[in-house]
Design an enzyme around this catalytic site. Structure first.
Site, mmCIF file in Angstrom:
data_model
loop_
_atom_site.group_PDB
_atom_site.id
_atom_site.type_symbol
_atom_site.label_atom_id
_atom_site.label_comp_id
_atom_site.label_asym_id
_atom_site.label_seq_id
_atom_site.Cartn_x
_atom_site.Cartn_y
_atom_site.Cartn_z
ATOM 1 C CB SER A 177 -0.847 -0.034 1.280
ATOM 2 O OG SER A 177 -1.451 1.193 1.522
ATOM 3 C CE1 TYR A 190 -4.092 -2.081 5.353
ATOM 4 C CE2 TYR A 190 -3.123 0.012 4.686
ATOM 5 C CZ TYR A 190 -3.740 -1.188 4.362
ATOM 6 O OH TYR A 190 -3.996 -1.475 3.039
#
Ligand SMILES: NC(=O)c1ccc[n+]([C@@H]2O[C@H](COP(=O)([O-])OP(=O)(O)OC[C@H]3O[C@@H](n4cnc5c(N)ncnc54)[C@H](O)[C@@H]3O)[C@@H](O)[C@H]2O)c1
Length: 309
Positions: A177, A190
């Site tokens: 990501s 995350y």
């Protein structure tokens, strides 16, 4: 004297090869690299029950690959399996696997090796997000983020890399990501898991390179938000520079990167510029820019993946 000559020779070889590698990249802008043929390759996709995983499965089905689909969600995964068959896949094998559990990964991997064969394209895609500020995030959820988004990559590599090395043939794909490149407030666990995934995939690329395993490729994917529902409610202040990506577009770019054996794929392109700025801007200027781009507020409306009724 002779060692001076050796050093000069090493330097010349290094400069010559470096120049060639740069020319090769420049040439690829004019003549795009040929796409490899993945018909008959055994492609394993984790988290194939929805979002990117499902769309990746459909793309590889159209390309004639043999599909191995892993998800914790049995129903969703079987739905993907059915859609892949309709898209033209001749062989699709769906397995329930919680890839955050090491023993489960090893045992389902053994089953895959017996029932399907050696996986040659491994796509670590399964992911979860808690979307909570660090001090508000329960320990078990943070641990789960690391287990699914990062540690699962260790176990799947352990399970499938040996055969790739033995065959000197394979492709390791890490779906990370933009949060694996830049820290974001409200996404600490995350980001930690996605940075770890990038660090691991990059290190393994270097390890395989040093081992001269030229037949094993790596692709590391770092996208900004994609409209799959995972980051439901998140917003962008500058949709021209940092658009929330369309899943079909994102998957097309990912498949292109795999077929062209590209190492890094950042989406949208503005991320490459952001990384360039990050490498030299003073931190205060960087934070002013982040504030101007609205980065501190992207998670304000986060509601996350809605459970299907
Ligand atoms: N959607 C985005 O905005 C975005 C942006 C950047 C990166 N990513 C990454 O892309 C990947 C795919 O995300 P998505 O948007 O398709 O999400 P999604 O929620 O639509 O799909 C994730 C899939 O992973 C499965 N899964 C979750 N935990 C699992 C586990 N322990 N074992 C096996 N399967 C499991 C889920 O059942 C689901 O089918 C993720 O790694 C995510 O972090 C997504």
């Amino acid at each position: 004297m002779s060692s001076n000559l050796e050093s000069a020779k090493d330097l010349l070889v290094f400069l010559g090869k470096s120049l060639l590698s740069i020319l090769e990249v420049l040439l690829s802008y004019v003549i795009p690299k040929q796409r490899k043929n993945v018909a008959g390759e055994i492609v394993l996709i984790t988290g194939s029950g929805s979002g990117l995983g499902r769309l990746l499965a459909l793309q590889f089905a159209r390309l004639g690959s043999v599909l191995v689909l892993w998800d914790v969600n049995k129903e969703a995964n079987e739905e993907t399996c059915q859609l892949a068959r309709e898209a033209g896949a001749a062989r699709v094998h769906a397995y329930i696997c919680d890839c955050s559990r090491k023993e489960e990964v090893y045992s389902v991997a053994d089953q895959v090796k017996k029932e399907v064969g050696d996986v040659s394209i491994l796509i670590n895609n399964a992911g979860i997000v808690t979307g909570r500020k660090f001090l508000e995030c329960p320990d078990d959820l943070m641990e789960k983020s690391l287990d699914v988004n990062f540690k699962a990559h260790l176990w799947t590599y352990k399970a499938f890399l040996p055969a790739m090395i033995a065959n000197n043939h394979g492709h390791l794909v890490c779906i990370s990501s933009s949060a694996g490149l830049i820290g974001v407030n409200g996404l600490a666990d995350y980001c930690a898991s996605k940075f770890a995934a990038v660090g691991f995939a990059e290190s393994m690329f270097v390890e395989l390179f040093a081992l001269k395993q030229k037949g094993i490729k790596t692709t590391i994917v770092c996208p900004f938000f994609i409209k799959t529902g995972m980051f439901e409610g998140c917003t962008t202040k500058w949709p021209t520079l940092l658009p929330i990506l369309d899943p079909e577009y994102a998957v097309r770019k990912i498949v292109d990167a795999i077929l062209q054996e590209t190492l890094y794929l950042y989406m949208p392109k503005f991320l490459y510029f952001t990384m360039f700025l990050k490498s030299f801007l003073p931190i205060k200027t960087g934070m002013l820019l982040a504030d101007y781009l609205g980065i501190f507020h992207v998670m304000d409306g986060f509601s996350g993946q809605k459970k299907k009724a």
